[in-house]
Design a protein around this motif. Structure first.
Motif, PDB file in Angstrom:
ATOM      1  N   MET A  50      38.207  53.415  63.809  1.00  0.00           N
ATOM      2  CA  MET A  50      37.248  52.728  62.971  1.00  0.00           C
ATOM      3  C   MET A  50      36.087  52.265  63.836  1.00  0.00           C
ATOM      4  O   MET A  50      36.292  51.734  64.913  1.00  0.00           O
ATOM      5  CB  MET A  50      37.908  51.534  62.300  1.00  0.00           C
ATOM      6  CG  MET A  50      39.008  51.898  61.310  1.00  0.00           C
ATOM      7  SD  MET A  50      38.517  53.045  60.028  1.00  0.00           S
ATOM      8  CE  MET A  50      37.537  52.030  59.004  1.00  0.00           C
ATOM      9  N   PRO A  51      34.885  52.428  63.365  1.00  0.00           N
ATOM     10  CA  PRO A  51      33.722  51.983  64.122  1.00  0.00           C
ATOM     11  C   PRO A  51      33.721  50.467  64.282  1.00  0.00           C
ATOM     12  O   PRO A  51      33.929  49.733  63.322  1.00  0.00           O
ATOM     13  CB  PRO A  51      32.542  52.417  63.253  1.00  0.00           C
ATOM     14  CG  PRO A  51      33.098  53.466  62.351  1.00  0.00           C
ATOM     15  CD  PRO A  51      34.534  53.144  62.159  1.00  0.00           C
ATOM     16  N   ARG A  52      33.532  50.025  65.522  1.00  0.00           N
ATOM     17  CA  ARG A  52      33.422  48.590  65.756  1.00  0.00           C
ATOM     18  C   ARG A  52      32.984  48.316  67.186  1.00  0.00           C
ATOM     19  O   ARG A  52      33.068  49.173  68.049  1.00  0.00           O
ATOM     20  CB  ARG A  52      34.719  47.865  65.460  1.00  0.00           C
ATOM     21  CG  ARG A  52      35.855  48.197  66.398  1.00  0.00           C
ATOM     22  CD  ARG A  52      37.080  47.444  66.005  1.00  0.00           C
ATOM     23  NE  ARG A  52      38.184  47.798  66.875  1.00  0.00           N
ATOM     24  CZ  ARG A  52      39.294  47.139  66.963  1.00  0.00           C
ATOM     25  NH1 ARG A  52      39.455  46.066  66.232  1.00  0.00           N
ATOM     26  NH2 ARG A  52      40.251  47.516  67.765  1.00  0.00           N
ATOM     27  N   ALA A  53      32.527  47.099  67.404  1.00  0.00           N
ATOM     28  CA  ALA A  53      32.170  46.617  68.734  1.00  0.00           C
ATOM     29  C   ALA A  53      32.890  45.289  68.948  1.00  0.00           C
ATOM     30  O   ALA A  53      32.976  44.475  68.029  1.00  0.00           O
ATOM     31  CB  ALA A  53      30.662  46.429  68.861  1.00  0.00           C
ATOM     32  N   VAL A  54      33.398  45.100  70.162  1.00  0.00           N
ATOM     33  CA  VAL A  54      34.147  43.889  70.493  1.00  0.00           C
ATOM     34  C   VAL A  54      33.619  43.346  71.813  1.00  0.00           C
ATOM     35  O   VAL A  54      33.473  44.092  72.779  1.00  0.00           O
ATOM     36  CB  VAL A  54      35.663  44.191  70.630  1.00  0.00           C
ATOM     37  CG1 VAL A  54      36.432  42.965  71.075  1.00  0.00           C
ATOM     38  CG2 VAL A  54      36.222  44.742  69.336  1.00  0.00           C
ATOM     39  N   ALA A 110      32.405  49.279  72.607  1.00  0.00           N
ATOM     40  CA  ALA A 110      31.994  49.779  71.295  1.00  0.00           C
ATOM     41  C   ALA A 110      32.543  51.175  71.062  1.00  0.00           C
ATOM     42  O   ALA A 110      32.583  51.995  71.974  1.00  0.00           O
ATOM     43  CB  ALA A 110      30.477  49.806  71.186  1.00  0.00           C
ATOM     44  N   ASN A 111      32.987  51.415  69.838  1.00  0.00           N
ATOM     45  CA  ASN A 111      33.425  52.733  69.402  1.00  0.00           C
ATOM     46  C   ASN A 111      32.735  52.999  68.070  1.00  0.00           C
ATOM     47  O   ASN A 111      33.145  52.475  67.044  1.00  0.00           O
ATOM     48  CB  ASN A 111      34.944  52.782  69.241  1.00  0.00           C
ATOM     49  CG  ASN A 111      35.419  54.132  68.745  1.00  0.00           C
ATOM     50  OD1 ASN A 111      34.634  55.043  68.512  1.00  0.00           O
ATOM     51  ND2 ASN A 111      36.706  54.242  68.554  1.00  0.00           N
ATOM     52  N   PRO A 112      31.669  53.802  68.080  1.00  0.00           N
ATOM     53  CA  PRO A 112      30.952  54.046  66.831  1.00  0.00           C
ATOM     54  C   PRO A 112      31.713  54.922  65.853  1.00  0.00           C
ATOM     55  O   PRO A 112      31.396  54.970  64.679  1.00  0.00           O
ATOM     56  CB  PRO A 112      29.672  54.738  67.289  1.00  0.00           C
ATOM     57  CG  PRO A 112      29.979  55.299  68.625  1.00  0.00           C
ATOM     58  CD  PRO A 112      31.039  54.420  69.227  1.00  0.00           C
ATOM     59  N   THR A 129      37.381  56.842  58.270  1.00  0.00           N
ATOM     60  CA  THR A 129      36.241  55.927  58.197  1.00  0.00           C
ATOM     61  C   THR A 129      35.811  55.669  56.763  1.00  0.00           C
ATOM     62  O   THR A 129      35.122  54.706  56.489  1.00  0.00           O
ATOM     63  CB  THR A 129      35.021  56.487  58.958  1.00  0.00           C
ATOM     64  OG1 THR A 129      34.607  57.708  58.340  1.00  0.00           O
ATOM     65  CG2 THR A 129      35.323  56.701  60.416  1.00  0.00           C
ATOM     66  N   ARG A 159      28.540  59.487  63.313  1.00  0.00           N
ATOM     67  CA  ARG A 159      28.277  58.127  63.799  1.00  0.00           C
ATOM     68  C   ARG A 159      27.924  58.121  65.276  1.00  0.00           C
ATOM     69  O   ARG A 159      28.427  58.934  66.039  1.00  0.00           O
ATOM     70  CB  ARG A 159      29.513  57.258  63.572  1.00  0.00           C
ATOM     71  CG  ARG A 159      29.853  57.143  62.117  1.00  0.00           C
ATOM     72  CD  ARG A 159      31.205  56.482  61.897  1.00  0.00           C
ATOM     73  NE  ARG A 159      31.511  56.453  60.487  1.00  0.00           N
ATOM     74  CZ  ARG A 159      31.083  55.521  59.644  1.00  0.00           C
ATOM     75  NH1 ARG A 159      30.356  54.524  60.085  1.00  0.00           N
ATOM     76  NH2 ARG A 159      31.386  55.579  58.368  1.00  0.00           N
ATOM     77  N   GLU A 205      24.236  48.633  68.144  1.00  0.00           N
ATOM     78  CA  GLU A 205      23.909  48.849  66.739  1.00  0.00           C
ATOM     79  C   GLU A 205      24.577  50.147  66.307  1.00  0.00           C
ATOM     80  O   GLU A 205      24.326  51.205  66.889  1.00  0.00           O
ATOM     81  CB  GLU A 205      22.397  48.951  66.541  1.00  0.00           C
ATOM     82  CG  GLU A 205      22.000  49.137  65.101  1.00  0.00           C
ATOM     83  CD  GLU A 205      20.492  49.206  64.900  1.00  0.00           C
ATOM     84  OE1 GLU A 205      20.077  49.340  63.739  1.00  0.00           O
ATOM     85  OE2 GLU A 205      19.741  49.137  65.888  1.00  0.00           O
ATOM     86  N   MET A 206      25.457  50.062  65.312  1.00  0.00           N
ATOM     87  CA  MET A 206      26.173  51.235  64.829  1.00  0.00           C
ATOM     88  C   MET A 206      25.288  51.996  63.845  1.00  0.00           C
ATOM     89  O   MET A 206      24.727  51.414  62.920  1.00  0.00           O
ATOM     90  CB  MET A 206      27.475  50.827  64.140  1.00  0.00           C
ATOM     91  CG  MET A 206      28.408  50.038  65.018  1.00  0.00           C
ATOM     92  SD  MET A 206      28.893  50.979  66.465  1.00  0.00           S
ATOM     93  CE  MET A 206      29.966  49.816  67.253  1.00  0.00           C
TER      94      MET A 206
END
Length: 109
Positions: free
Chosen positions: A1-5, A14-16, A36, A42, A56-57
């Motif tokens: 799942m796209p997200r940034a931590v 980040a994994n877009p 997704t 992405r 920014e995704m």
């Protein structure tokens, strides 16, 4: 799942998401399905700020219907649904072979 931590030490991870296959089933480390919920490709844009980094995704439309047709023609019967919708029905107990990098992508042999 796209997200940034942001980690406790301030680093940004980040994994877009995926550029091509937006959903898949796999059995490693245990059986699971990832999706997704969108067929869009992405990527992320990273920006250096005074207090660290920001991500920014982004999503991009592409001809996912054509990609789905190509994958079906090349013998990947579960990929068309994932490419068209970004979703894939889980099929418990059915082991999926992981494709080689680039295999099944539009334009790939």
């Amino acid at each position: 799942m796209p997200r940034a931590v942001r980690l406790e030490d301030g680093r940004l991870v980040a994994n877009p998401g995926s550029v091509g296959l937006q959903a898949y089933n796999w059995d490693q480390p245990r059986e699971h399905t990832m999706a997704t919920g969108s067929p869009r490709a992405r990527y992320a844009i990273f920006e250096g700020l005074a207090d660290g980094w920001a991500a920014e995704m982004m999503t991009v439309d592409y001809d996912w219907a054509a990609a789905a047709e190509i994958s079906a023609a090349r013998g990947a019967p579960d990929w068309p649904e994932a490419l068209r919708t970004g979703r894939l029905r889980a099929m418990p107990g059915e082991r999926r072979e992981r494709p080689e990098p680039g295999e099944g992508e539009p334009g790939a042999p």
